[in-house]
Scaffold this active site. Sequence first.
Site, short mmCIF file in Angstrom:
data_model
loop_
_atom_site.label_atom_id
_atom_site.label_comp_id
_atom_site.label_asym_id
_atom_site.label_seq_id
_atom_site.Cartn_x
_atom_site.Cartn_y
_atom_site.Cartn_z
N GLN A 51 -4.43 -1.59 9.77
CA GLN A 51 -4.30 -2.91 9.18
C GLN A 51 -4.85 -3.97 10.12
O GLN A 51 -4.47 -4.04 11.29
CB GLN A 51 -2.83 -3.20 8.86
CG GLN A 51 -2.59 -4.51 8.14
CD GLN A 51 -3.20 -4.53 6.74
OE1 GLN A 51 -3.08 -3.59 5.98
NE2 GLN A 51 -3.86 -5.61 6.41
N ASP A 56 -11.05 2.94 4.11
CA ASP A 56 -11.43 1.53 3.99
C ASP A 56 -12.94 1.38 3.81
O ASP A 56 -13.42 0.33 3.37
CB ASP A 56 -11.00 0.75 5.23
CG ASP A 56 -9.70 -0.02 5.01
OD1 ASP A 56 -9.36 -0.30 3.85
OD2 ASP A 56 -9.02 -0.34 6.01
N LYS A 66 0.84 -1.21 0.00
CA LYS A 66 0.00 0.00 0.00
C LYS A 66 0.87 1.25 0.00
O LYS A 66 0.56 2.23 -0.69
CB LYS A 66 -0.93 -0.02 1.22
CG LYS A 66 -2.02 -1.09 1.11
CD LYS A 66 -2.75 -1.31 2.42
CE LYS A 66 -3.75 -2.44 2.29
NZ LYS A 66 -4.40 -2.79 3.57
#
Length: 297
Positions: free
Chosen positions: A97, A120, A53
């Site tokens: 994460q 997200d 990422k």
Amino acid sequence: MTTVIDGKAAAGDVVAKVKAAAEQLICATGVVPAIAVVIVGQDPASQVYVSSKGRKAKECGFRSIEHALAADISEGELIALLEKLNADPSIHGILVQLPLPDHIDAGKIIQTIAAEKDVDGFHFINVGKLGTGELKTAFVPCTPAGSMLLIERALGRDLSGLNAVVVGRSNIVGKPMANLLLNANATVTVAHSRTKDLAGLCRGADILVAAVGRPEMIKGDWVKRGAVVIDVGINRVGENAGGKSKLVGDVAYTEAAERAGAITPVPGGVGPMTIALLMVNTLASAYRAAGRMPPSI
């Protein structure tokens, strides 16, 4: 003839557009899109995801800030960091994460992230916006958003009147995928482990999305001829003499490819799109922070 949907190529197109739009924003306003990624502990898979990422963010011209925290950090300390990032106007996207250590409530942490920085798409405000069709201001979870782009790329037309079946009802993929398809005027059925005659249901799908997390569960004869098949699953199975496992999806690819009109491979299908759409969401947040309308990607 079956079309193999190239997720890498599609993701490359998306990233190129994001990069161009980021350059325009920086030139016009001086605002540099920035994403902060928080990782707790030393989980190897998480380390790989975070690194990929970060690389993609830099490729897009973004600032990427990583906060690597010890596995024994307290929930309160993690929340304090997130509140600091929420208050920082130079940060446009915040990603924690997963998974988190057992002593930390992941749901509480996700809801701590400011909805306008929740790239997200897991905050209840973004979930609610998606569920009510407010897509202009919602952050949509990246995997279903990327899958939707692949569906549109494969069909190249309006989805009105098409039957879509989503196998899997998770909050991360199944439910948001169903909402996206509904918003595109498809007729949607969400199936799961307790669905009766799952095979028969799948056979009626013009669009079949497999997100159930079971290796090659969807068999070839479950696929309607000419259907678009999106395989979200990533499962490791078996080990060869070198101890390496094989990646397979939730669809028995070889069988299904004989009947599908278009199908995503595993790997190389949905996976690359997930990170690409994370960049899209971060870009949109930066544009909104600068008082501008995000471009259509």
